[in-house]
Motif scaffolding. Structure first.
Motif, PDB file in Angstrom:
ATOM      1  N   GLU A  73       0.832  -1.210   0.000  1.00 49.52           N
ATOM      2  CA  GLU A  73       0.000   0.000   0.000  1.00 49.52           C
ATOM      3  C   GLU A  73       0.865   1.259   0.000  1.00 49.52           C
ATOM      4  O   GLU A  73       0.579   2.231  -0.710  1.00 49.52           O
ATOM      5  N   LEU A  74       1.933   1.255   0.799  1.00 51.14           N
ATOM      6  CA  LEU A  74       2.831   2.412   0.828  1.00 51.14           C
ATOM      7  C   LEU A  74       3.425   2.674  -0.546  1.00 51.14           C
ATOM      8  O   LEU A  74       3.473   3.827  -1.009  1.00 51.14           O
ATOM      9  N   LEU A  75       3.868   1.616  -1.218  1.00 53.70           N
ATOM     10  CA  LEU A  75       4.458   1.785  -2.549  1.00 53.70           C
ATOM     11  C   LEU A  75       3.434   2.330  -3.542  1.00 53.70           C
ATOM     12  O   LEU A  75       3.749   3.191  -4.374  1.00 53.70           O
ATOM     13  N   GLU A  76       2.204   1.844  -3.451  1.00 54.70           N
ATOM     14  CA  GLU A  76       1.156   2.370  -4.328  1.00 54.70           C
ATOM     15  C   GLU A  76       0.954   3.859  -4.100  1.00 54.70           C
ATOM     16  O   GLU A  76       0.802   4.636  -5.058  1.00 54.70           O
ATOM     17  N   LEU A  83       3.151   6.006  -2.840  1.00 57.24           N
ATOM     18  CA  LEU A  83       4.332   6.734  -3.323  1.00 57.24           C
ATOM     19  C   LEU A  83       4.274   6.933  -4.827  1.00 57.24           C
ATOM     20  O   LEU A  83       4.679   7.981  -5.351  1.00 57.24           O
ATOM     21  N   CYS A  84       3.756   5.932  -5.538  1.00 51.15           N
ATOM     22  CA  CYS A  84       3.665   6.031  -6.995  1.00 51.15           C
ATOM     23  C   CYS A  84       2.682   7.116  -7.439  1.00 51.15           C
ATOM     24  O   CYS A  84       2.727   7.555  -8.594  1.00 51.15           O
ATOM     25  N   ARG A  85       1.804   7.555  -6.535  1.00 52.86           N
ATOM     26  CA  ARG A  85       0.833   8.594  -6.891  1.00 52.86           C
ATOM     27  C   ARG A  85       1.419   9.998  -6.787  1.00 52.86           C
ATOM     28  O   ARG A  85       0.787  10.959  -7.221  1.00 52.86           O
ATOM     29  N   ILE A  86       2.599  10.122  -6.207  1.00 50.32           N
ATOM     30  CA  ILE A  86       3.186  11.443  -5.991  1.00 50.32           C
ATOM     31  C   ILE A  86       3.772  11.978  -7.284  1.00 50.32           C
ATOM     32  O   ILE A  86       4.588  11.319  -7.946  1.00 50.32           O
ATOM     33  N   GLN A  87       3.350  13.169  -7.662  1.00 49.45           N
ATOM     34  CA  GLN A  87       3.840  13.808  -8.873  1.00 49.45           C
ATOM     35  C   GLN A  87       5.328  14.110  -8.740  1.00 49.45           C
ATOM     36  O   GLN A  87       5.801  14.541  -7.686  1.00 49.45           O
ATOM     37  N   GLY A  88       6.058  13.893  -9.808  1.00 49.47           N
ATOM     38  CA  GLY A  88       7.470  14.231  -9.834  1.00 49.47           C
ATOM     39  C   GLY A  88       8.398  13.051  -9.638  1.00 49.47           C
ATOM     40  O   GLY A  88       9.569  13.115 -10.025  1.00 49.47           O
ATOM     41  N   ILE A  89       7.907  11.990  -9.021  1.00 50.56           N
ATOM     42  CA  ILE A  89       8.750  10.811  -8.843  1.00 50.56           C
ATOM     43  C   ILE A  89       8.812  10.028 -10.148  1.00 50.56           C
ATOM     44  O   ILE A  89       7.792   9.774 -10.781  1.00 50.56           O
ATOM     45  N   ARG A  90      10.021   9.636 -10.534  1.00 51.71           N
ATOM     46  CA  ARG A  90      10.222   8.867 -11.758  1.00 51.71           C
ATOM     47  C   ARG A  90      10.519   7.398 -11.460  1.00 51.71           C
ATOM     48  O   ARG A  90       9.936   6.505 -12.065  1.00 51.71           O
ATOM     49  N   GLU A 112      10.920 -14.481   3.225  1.00 51.00           N
ATOM     50  CA  GLU A 112       9.693 -15.079   3.754  1.00 51.00           C
ATOM     51  C   GLU A 112       8.529 -14.085   3.812  1.00 51.00           C
ATOM     52  O   GLU A 112       7.383 -14.479   4.036  1.00 51.00           O
ATOM     53  N   ARG A 113       8.800 -12.790   3.618  1.00 50.02           N
ATOM     54  CA  ARG A 113       7.731 -11.789   3.684  1.00 50.02           C
ATOM     55  C   ARG A 113       7.428 -11.172   2.318  1.00 50.02           C
ATOM     56  O   ARG A 113       6.711 -10.175   2.247  1.00 50.02           O
ATOM     57  N   ILE A 114       7.971 -11.738   1.257  1.00 53.99           N
ATOM     58  CA  ILE A 114       7.641 -11.252  -0.085  1.00 53.99           C
ATOM     59  C   ILE A 114       6.341 -11.925  -0.512  1.00 53.99           C
ATOM     60  O   ILE A 114       6.300 -13.116  -0.803  1.00 53.99           O
ATOM     61  N   THR A 115       5.273 -11.156  -0.521  1.00 53.39           N
ATOM     62  CA  THR A 115       3.936 -11.689  -0.774  1.00 53.39           C
ATOM     63  C   THR A 115       3.540 -11.517  -2.236  1.00 53.39           C
ATOM     64  O   THR A 115       4.125 -10.709  -2.968  1.00 53.39           O
ATOM     65  N   ASP A 116       2.515 -12.266  -2.642  1.00 52.08           N
ATOM     66  CA  ASP A 116       1.972 -12.087  -3.990  1.00 52.08           C
ATOM     67  C   ASP A 116       1.475 -10.655  -4.187  1.00 52.08           C
ATOM     68  O   ASP A 116       1.616 -10.087  -5.277  1.00 52.08           O
ATOM     69  N   LYS A 117       0.900 -10.069  -3.134  1.00 57.00           N
ATOM     70  CA  LYS A 117       0.396  -8.697  -3.238  1.00 57.00           C
ATOM     71  C   LYS A 117       1.520  -7.723  -3.543  1.00 57.00           C
ATOM     72  O   LYS A 117       1.376  -6.829  -4.396  1.00 57.00           O
ATOM     73  N   LEU A 118       2.661  -7.893  -2.870  1.00 57.72           N
ATOM     74  CA  LEU A 118       3.812  -7.030  -3.142  1.00 57.72           C
ATOM     75  C   LEU A 118       4.278  -7.200  -4.579  1.00 57.72           C
ATOM     76  O   LEU A 118       4.554  -6.206  -5.284  1.00 57.72           O
ATOM     77  N   LEU A 119       4.379  -8.434  -5.041  1.00 57.10           N
ATOM     78  CA  LEU A 119       4.835  -8.690  -6.409  1.00 57.10           C
ATOM     79  C   LEU A 119       3.844  -8.143  -7.430  1.00 57.10           C
ATOM     80  O   LEU A 119       4.250  -7.620  -8.474  1.00 57.10           O
ATOM     81  N   GLU A 120       2.562  -8.244  -7.139  1.00 62.34           N
ATOM     82  CA  GLU A 120       1.548  -7.696  -8.053  1.00 62.34           C
ATOM     83  C   GLU A 120       1.686  -6.179  -8.175  1.00 62.34           C
ATOM     84  O   GLU A 120       1.568  -5.622  -9.273  1.00 62.34           O
ATOM     85  N   VAL A 121       1.928  -5.514  -7.052  1.00 60.39           N
ATOM     86  CA  VAL A 121       2.125  -4.062  -7.090  1.00 60.39           C
ATOM     87  C   VAL A 121       3.378  -3.720  -7.888  1.00 60.39           C
ATOM     88  O   VAL A 121       3.374  -2.803  -8.719  1.00 60.39           O
ATOM     89  N   MET A 122       4.446  -4.455  -7.675  1.00 58.64           N
ATOM     90  CA  MET A 122       5.684  -4.182  -8.401  1.00 58.64           C
ATOM     91  C   MET A 122       5.501  -4.404  -9.895  1.00 58.64           C
ATOM     92  O   MET A 122       6.047  -3.656 -10.717  1.00 58.64           O
ATOM     93  N   ALA A 123       4.766  -5.423 -10.261  1.00 53.82           N
ATOM     94  CA  ALA A 123       4.550  -5.711 -11.687  1.00 53.82           C
ATOM     95  C   ALA A 123       3.670  -4.650 -12.336  1.00 53.82           C
ATOM     96  O   ALA A 123       3.859  -4.313 -13.508  1.00 53.82           O
ATOM     97  N   ARG A 124       2.747  -4.093 -11.564  1.00 54.63           N
ATOM     98  CA  ARG A 124       1.747  -3.182 -12.116  1.00 54.63           C
ATOM     99  C   ARG A 124       2.215  -1.728 -12.184  1.00 54.63           C
ATOM    100  O   ARG A 124       1.925  -1.017 -13.154  1.00 54.63           O
ATOM    101  N   ILE A 144       8.842 -15.052  -8.499  1.00 52.04           N
ATOM    102  CA  ILE A 144       9.143 -13.648  -8.782  1.00 52.04           C
ATOM    103  C   ILE A 144       9.416 -13.450 -10.265  1.00 52.04           C
ATOM    104  O   ILE A 144       8.894 -12.523 -10.901  1.00 52.04           O
ATOM    105  N   ARG A 145      10.210 -14.338 -10.829  1.00 54.49           N
ATOM    106  CA  ARG A 145      10.565 -14.192 -12.245  1.00 54.49           C
ATOM    107  C   ARG A 145       9.368 -14.450 -13.153  1.00 54.49           C
ATOM    108  O   ARG A 145       9.279 -13.862 -14.240  1.00 54.49           O
ATOM    109  N   GLN A 146       8.444 -15.298 -12.725  1.00 50.77           N
ATOM    110  CA  GLN A 146       7.233 -15.522 -13.521  1.00 50.77           C
ATOM    111  C   GLN A 146       6.317 -14.300 -13.485  1.00 50.77           C
ATOM    112  O   GLN A 146       5.755 -13.905 -14.505  1.00 50.77           O
ATOM    113  N   MET A 147       6.184 -13.683 -12.305  1.00 48.89           N
ATOM    114  CA  MET A 147       5.276 -12.554 -12.156  1.00 48.89           C
ATOM    115  C   MET A 147       5.870 -11.257 -12.708  1.00 48.89           C
ATOM    116  O   MET A 147       5.137 -10.377 -13.173  1.00 48.89           O
TER     117      MET A 147
END
Length: 447
Positions: free
Chosen positions: A216-219, A221-228, A238-250, A289-292
């Motif tokens: 959620e934090l990363l999402e 941050l991505c809304r902030i204007q000016g960040i590239r 052990e804490r890398i979740t599908d939700k985190l990977l989905e956000v990174m992919a999207r 990770i590599r598949q997603m």
């Protein structure tokens, strides 16, 4: 005449953020900031005390400053950071020439400390480590377009080899609204690239919200204007979740780069480290990770020569690294740190064996990187400009696949002038070990 203050920041990027917060307080007080310690009246040393090599660097730095003080180049020395916090009175006794030794919890009071030493009062003081400032304005010491964003302090993982929990305290997340406010402030001051850091970024929010809120934090941050570009470091496997990977992919602003410090792959060694998993679970995670995220750049960190590591277990690690072919890899010989559980383990591996094993893995990784880099020749990618190399007569920068200060560079030829912070499209033409030589194809304006 104004008082001149210099800052020497050692160790990790998390320490650097602390130094930048102190610099803001110092400048706000009206003191003049200088970059060369020899030009300063007062020098603040923010030390690292994580492993033996870091402690040696801190001690050497303090001794050099004490010599400058003896010669009359500087008047006062203030020592803070992890080494001071870890050894406290012992550090003060070891360096009588140092005018103040303060803990990490005292950094928010750095102005009072400076005033005391200027009044010729020696200070040895340690507030609660929970008082370390976790938000506030900073004086950026990085390149103007780039900044680290620290989202948490301390650590709860209690790996048996690591002194961080006893130095920095338990894991404390920065409230999300404070993180976002700081990110917005950074972008208002010209920052277009953020690297998100903590001892364990994947644990972010558990203490405040009852669950990890990193996706959620990363999402947000991505809304902030000016960040590239936004990059995430220090993700525990052990804490890398599908939700985190989905956000990174999207999310387009999230660079496709994950830093996953696995430390080892043998299940017995990992359990002795108080870590989870084994070669099978790690391989499954990396495959997912590599598949997603097919174009992901994966970085890891390893420890060789952990107490009890046999030749067979080391061979298993080497074979795992050969099979997984990480894009980026750092390897450290185990450092026996007093106060940690692993330091008391009876089956310590000889120091020369630890280092020899680390050297073997780094040589193996160099061949992997060479193959991977050669496969990238001819590719076109975006790079951010970091500076101009007068000797090579070309610009240099990084691609999204390269984290600042730890990964490779691209040396860039351009027929038109470039500027630090420009994002340009580059064709990769040559390989120089871990680096590339490329040429600008078309300029690309930063959004």
């Amino acid at each position: 005449m104004s008082i001149k203050v210099g800052m020497v920041s050692l160790g990790c990027a998390k320490n650097l953020v602390d130094s930048e917060r102190m610099l803001h307080l110092i400048r706000q007080r009206g003191y003049e900031l200088v970059t060369e310690p020899g030009d300063a009246d007062v020098v603040v040393v923010n030390t690292c005390g994580f492993i033996q090599s870091a402690k040696e660097e801190a001690i050497d730095t303090i001794l050099e400053l004490c010599q400058l003080k003896a010669e009359g180049s500087i008047r006062k020395i203030i020592m803070t950071g992890c080494l001071a916090e870890r050894y406290r009175q012992e550090a003060a006794d070891e360096f009588p020439e140092v005018d103040a030794v303060i803990g990490i919890g005292d950094q928010g009071q750095i102005i009072d400390v400076i005033d005391h030493v200027l009044a010729n009062e020696r200070m040895v003081h340690f507030c609660s480590k929970l008082d370390v400032p976790m938000s506030g304005r900073r004086v950026l010491s990085t390149l103007p377009f780039f900044a680290y964003l620290k989202i948490a302090e301390g650590c709860n993982n209690c790996c048996t080899y690591c002194a961080i929990p006893m130095i920095r305290g338990g894991f404390r997340s920065v409230p999300m609204e404070d993180v976002l406010e700081e990110a917005r402030w950074l972008t208002e001051h010209g920052v277009t690239e953020l690297t998100v850091i903590a001892q364990d970024t994947t644990r972010y929010g558990e203490d405040l919200y009852g669950e990890s809120r990193l996706p959620e934090l990363l999402e947000q941050l991505c809304r902030i204007q000016g960040i590239r570009w936004i990059r995430v470091l220090y993700c525990y496997p052990e804490r890398i979740t599908d939700k985190l990977l989905e956000v990174m992919a999207r999310e387009e602003k999230l660079v496709k780069y994950l830093d996953i410090p696995i430390q080892h792959c043998n299940g017995d060694i990992l359990r002795r480290m108080n870590r989870q998993g084994d070669a099978g679970t790690l391989a499954a995670l990396l495959n997912k990770i590599r598949q997603m995220i097919p174009d992901i750049t994966l970085r890891t960190t390893l420890i060789t020569g952990f107490p009890g590591e046999t030749e067979a277990q080391f061979t298993e690690l080497a074979e795992f690294i050969q099979a997984q072919r990480f894009d980026r890899l750092g390897c450290f010989a185990y450092s026996q740190e007093e106060g940690t559980r692993a330091a008391e383990f009876p089956d310590q591996v000889p120091e020369d064996v630890r280092q020899h094993r680390a050297d073997i893995l780094m040589e193996q990784q160099q061949l992997i990187v060479e193959e991977k880099n050669n496969a990238r020749l001819g590719q076109v990618c975006t790079a951010v400009i970091e500076g101009y190399d007068r000797w090579a007569e070309c610009w240099f920068g990084r691609t999204a696949a390269d984290a600042p200060d730890i990964d490779g560079k691209v040396f860039i030829r351009s027929e038109t002038p470039l500027h630090i912070g420009d994002y340009v499209t580059v064709r990769l033409d040559e390989v120089l070990d871990y680096d590339f030589v490329g040429e600008v194809v078309t300029d690309e304006s930063a959004q």
